[in-house]
Design a protein around this motif. Sequence first.
Motif, PDB file in Angstrom:
ATOM      1  N   THR A   1      -9.015   9.765   2.006  1.00  5.31           N
ATOM      2  CA  THR A   1      -8.837  11.025   1.280  1.00  5.31           C
ATOM      3  C   THR A   1      -9.255  10.851  -0.179  1.00  5.31           C
ATOM      4  N   ASP A   2     -10.250  11.634  -0.612  1.00 14.13           N
ATOM      5  CA  ASP A   2     -10.762  11.457  -1.975  1.00 14.13           C
ATOM      6  C   ASP A   2     -11.103  12.756  -2.687  1.00 14.13           C
ATOM      7  N   LYS A   3     -11.101  13.867  -1.999  1.00 17.61           N
ATOM      8  CA  LYS A   3     -11.475  15.128  -2.632  1.00 17.61           C
ATOM      9  C   LYS A   3     -10.288  16.084  -2.568  1.00 17.61           C
ATOM     10  N   MET A   4      -9.533  16.090  -3.652  1.00 14.74           N
ATOM     11  CA  MET A   4      -8.352  16.944  -3.765  1.00 14.74           C
ATOM     12  C   MET A   4      -8.329  17.546  -5.170  1.00 14.74           C
ATOM     13  N   PRO A   5      -7.555  18.619  -5.371  1.00 10.85           N
ATOM     14  CA  PRO A   5      -7.504  19.236  -6.701  1.00 10.85           C
ATOM     15  C   PRO A   5      -7.031  18.286  -7.789  1.00 10.85           C
ATOM     16  N   ARG A   6      -6.264  17.276  -7.424  1.00 11.59           N
ATOM     17  CA  ARG A   6      -5.762  16.300  -8.392  1.00 11.59           C
ATOM     18  C   ARG A   6      -6.117  14.910  -7.900  1.00 11.59           C
ATOM     19  N   ALA A   7      -6.497  14.042  -8.817  1.00 17.95           N
ATOM     20  CA  ALA A   7      -6.824  12.663  -8.442  1.00 17.95           C
ATOM     21  C   ALA A   7      -5.632  11.966  -7.813  1.00 17.95           C
TER      22      ALA A   7
ATOM     23  N   TRP B   1      -3.430  13.055  -5.952  1.00 14.74           N
ATOM     24  CA  TRP B   1      -3.129  13.512  -4.607  1.00 14.74           C
ATOM     25  C   TRP B   1      -4.016  12.809  -3.572  1.00 14.74           C
ATOM     26  N   THR B   2      -4.929  11.986  -4.032  1.00 10.05           N
ATOM     27  CA  THR B   2      -5.841  11.300  -3.123  1.00 10.05           C
ATOM     28  C   THR B   2      -5.315   9.913  -2.777  1.00 10.05           C
ATOM     29  N   ALA B   3      -5.802   9.385  -1.662  1.00  9.92           N
ATOM     30  CA  ALA B   3      -5.429   8.028  -1.265  1.00  9.92           C
ATOM     31  C   ALA B   3      -6.181   6.983  -2.074  1.00  9.92           C
ATOM     32  N   VAL B   4      -7.430   7.278  -2.389  1.00  6.53           N
ATOM     33  CA  VAL B   4      -8.251   6.273  -3.079  1.00  6.53           C
ATOM     34  C   VAL B   4      -7.714   5.980  -4.476  1.00  6.53           C
ATOM     35  N   TYR B   5      -7.008   6.924  -5.067  1.00  6.70           N
ATOM     36  CA  TYR B   5      -6.386   6.716  -6.379  1.00  6.70           C
ATOM     37  C   TYR B   5      -5.402   5.557  -6.322  1.00  6.70           C
ATOM     38  N   TYR B   6      -4.756   5.378  -5.154  1.00  5.05           N
ATOM     39  CA  TYR B   6      -3.674   4.407  -5.040  1.00  5.05           C
ATOM     40  C   TYR B   6      -4.110   3.066  -4.453  1.00  5.05           C
ATOM     41  N   HIS B   7      -4.966   3.059  -3.432  1.00  5.27           N
ATOM     42  CA  HIS B   7      -5.295   1.749  -2.845  1.00  5.27           C
ATOM     43  C   HIS B   7      -6.460   1.065  -3.550  1.00  5.27           C
ATOM     44  N   LYS B   8      -7.344   1.846  -4.171  1.00  7.43           N
ATOM     45  CA  LYS B   8      -8.448   1.317  -4.979  1.00  7.43           C
ATOM     46  C   LYS B   8      -9.255   0.236  -4.255  1.00  7.43           C
ATOM     47  N   ALA B   9      -9.432   0.423  -2.966  1.00  5.09           N
ATOM     48  CA  ALA B   9     -10.233  -0.540  -2.203  1.00  5.09           C
ATOM     49  C   ALA B   9     -11.689  -0.491  -2.650  1.00  5.09           C
TER      50      ALA B   9
ATOM     51  N   LEU C   1       0.852  -1.191   0.000  1.00  5.26           N
ATOM     52  CA  LEU C   1       0.000   0.000   0.000  1.00  5.26           C
ATOM     53  C   LEU C   1       0.888   1.241   0.000  1.00  5.26           C
ATOM     54  N   HIS C   2       0.370   2.352  -0.480  1.00  6.41           N
ATOM     55  CA  HIS C   2       1.173   3.567  -0.545  1.00  6.41           C
ATOM     56  C   HIS C   2       0.288   4.790  -0.705  1.00  6.41           C
ATOM     57  N   HIS C   3       0.830   5.930  -0.274  1.00  6.81           N
ATOM     58  CA  HIS C   3       0.195   7.238  -0.449  1.00  6.81           C
ATOM     59  C   HIS C   3      -1.208   7.267   0.165  1.00  6.81           C
ATOM     60  N   ILE C   4      -1.318   6.787   1.416  1.00 10.09           N
ATOM     61  CA  ILE C   4      -2.631   6.801   2.081  1.00 10.09           C
ATOM     62  C   ILE C   4      -2.589   7.676   3.335  1.00 10.09           C
ATOM     63  N   MET C   5      -1.686   8.674   3.327  1.00 14.52           N
ATOM     64  CA  MET C   5      -1.580   9.576   4.470  1.00 14.52           C
ATOM     65  C   MET C   5      -2.625  10.682   4.373  1.00 14.52           C
ATOM     66  N   SER C   6      -2.782  11.398   5.461  1.00 21.41           N
ATOM     67  CA  SER C   6      -3.710  12.519   5.491  1.00 21.41           C
ATOM     68  C   SER C   6      -3.276  13.600   4.509  1.00 21.41           C
ATOM     69  N   ALA C   7      -4.248  14.292   3.965  1.00 23.85           N
ATOM     70  CA  ALA C   7      -3.938  15.412   3.078  1.00 23.85           C
ATOM     71  C   ALA C   7      -3.435  16.616   3.863  1.00 23.85           C
ATOM     72  N   ASP C   8      -3.636  16.621   5.192  1.00 20.78           N
ATOM     73  CA  ASP C   8      -3.220  17.742   6.035  1.00 20.78           C
ATOM     74  C   ASP C   8      -1.715  17.693   6.274  1.00 20.78           C
ATOM     75  N   GLY C   9      -0.946  18.029   5.273  1.00 22.78           N
ATOM     76  CA  GLY C   9       0.495  18.087   5.438  1.00 22.78           C
ATOM     77  C   GLY C   9       1.189  16.751   5.427  1.00 22.78           C
ATOM     78  N   HIS C  10       0.488  15.696   4.973  1.00 19.47           N
ATOM     79  CA  HIS C  10       1.054  14.347   4.904  1.00 19.47           C
ATOM     80  C   HIS C  10       1.306  13.764   6.291  1.00 19.47           C
ATOM     81  N   TYR C  11       0.556  14.232   7.275  1.00 22.04           N
ATOM     82  CA  TYR C  11       0.742  13.768   8.646  1.00 22.04           C
ATOM     83  C   TYR C  11      -0.442  12.905   9.068  1.00 22.04           C
TER      84      TYR C  11
END
Length: 713
Positions: free
Chosen positions: A545-551, A553-561, A529-539
Amino acid sequence: MITALLVLVAFGSSAQSGYDLWLNYRPMEASVRATQFKAMMSHVYFAGSSPQLQAAREELTRAAKGMLKTAIVNTPADQAQLIIGNIDQIAKRGDILKLSKAERPTGDGFIIRSVTNKGRKAVVVTGGTDLGVLYGVFAFLRHVQTNKDLTNLQITEHPKMMHRILDHWDNPNRSVERGYAGFSIWNWHKLPGYTDPRYTDYARANASVGINGSVLNNVNANVIMLTPAYLAKAKALADVFRPYGIKVYLSIKFSSPIELGKLSTADPLDPQVRKWWKDKVDEIYSVIPDFGGFLVKANSEGQPGPQSYGRTHADGANMLGEALAPHHGIVMWRAFVYDNNVPDDRAKQAYSEFKPLDGKFNDNVIVQVKNGAIDFQPREPFHPLFGAMAKTPLMLEVQLTQEYLGFSTHLVYEAPLFKECLDADTYAKGKGATVAKVLEGTYQPGKLTGMAGVANIGTDLNWCGHPFAQANWYSFGRLAWDPGASAEAIADDWLRMTFTNDKRFIDPIKDHMMRSRENTVNYMTPLGLHHIMSADGHYGPGPWTDKMPRADWTAVYYHKADSLGIGFDRTATGSNAVAQYFPEVRDHFADLSTCPDIYLLWFHHLSWNYKMRSGKTLWDELVDHYYKGAAAVQGMQKVWNGMRPYVDATRYNEVKQLMAVQYDEAIRWRNSCVLYFQTFSKKPIGDQYSKPEHDLQYYRSLHYYNVPGLGTN
């Protein structure tokens, strides 16, 4: 040696603050080694007096004062028990050290050799250059600090990489992007008039591990860095660093000809633009004659670049390379590029853009590639560009600052992460063509070589925020010097130099350091798994995370659960990113029977019921990793609690408190991710595990305010 009054007032001794890093010259206990070292310090001969040899003399003076409570004593050559000078100087005294032509150190390599000098036992430290001698002196002192035998020294080393560089993501306002150890150590306001003694200590620390370059400013560059006022400030730093063999570099903004030069374009093929850069480079070298060159982030994350004008990365890099070439400067052109307008797997983009440009870059251009294709994740497979650019030198970029590894509150020793990439087999020239061999220039003799680390340094008294984060700076330097070095051996040296030589401390803490990165992967992003951190500063966790200016930048783009399973299909049935590797690697990752569990969900989307090698279902295996990771932090706490007799109270208590923070955050990661993924799997958490203290909504509602590391220019 502490050089800042603030540190002296606040802590009273450098040993307690951690300011001395691994150059912690603690008093030696009475022993044969101590007697030998004292005899050497009492009979020292320097064959020269260059700035580098003077730096070596000053370091030996510090070491003698700290370890022996004495001063070094200079003696004539024929009475010396420690003889220091470059190989030409030593060769003039042929009775001291006899070397064949093949044995002589070259470049910045060095030799430390036990000899007989006029009937006395002695040690010679020599190098191909005076800088090589300085590196040798630091290595000799490391040998003493780590309690190694001094009776029969036969040490020969040379750097495997030409350019061993720290990249500072520091801004002119002293904020540090992805910095978790305070403000930038560069006090631009006081420069060039006042140079903080801390700059010298920074240079000493770098030289002690062979780092020979410093990029002073953020890759998201501010054009102010190229103005005369800031070039004068950079010169002041270069002057401090020079005796320690460290060149300064600058990150530049590609649109500088427009913003500074008032041109209408930054097109790299425009004659006016090319002239502007040539004149600017000439100006820089008139101020800093040994300036190293430029680091460039272009056409990535909104930064301007040559593609804005229909040109290629090679066009942009070569324009800068041509301006730098007469001065022997280099261009480090980052391959970290991705574009929201490219409707494909982000992991593929760097390869897609740079592979067609292989062989089109000038000789003084090196392409800087992150260890993995996404972005410094807790674990990524090695970047497919390594081995794919047969005609273009590549420079590995790793991140010392823990952007995705818990910032400065988590103990994560990163050398195993670096080694995982360095030791990976690209199969570019058949079996055994590791990333390290590619970087060392094994297959491109005479080309540029290098390794860069995004610095984890700030104004915190201990430099790095967490006392153990210093080990990542240290291990980067050691591995950039020699990628074949052992992560475990480096940890052993660092612990001995930083804390104590007592095996009752070394053995258990080294064991936990070596497992710390894997623990963190387990409670954050197991099984690929990767890139599933909070959008709040990567902390903190943010798998939802699914609503960001770029797909991307979201977590759902990467884990596709989803209800069927989890993971990113990068095989031929998905994005086919796996095809960017050489066939042996491609087939290894694409085949479920051979794909390692650690990369499983990086390359495959699998059913929650998929049967793992352990016999567990994927769901149960995932849960088990999350719980194991958090439990391992608790185990590390228990071990540290028993280390009180071996560590000063200040650092002991600091690490103890930070481990408690890390454990709380590991639990938060574990519970957030298990509860979130459970909404798709619909499967229970096994009875053998403690149940999360709160429901999913609680964890989703958490916000992390004023997260550090979001510095802006």
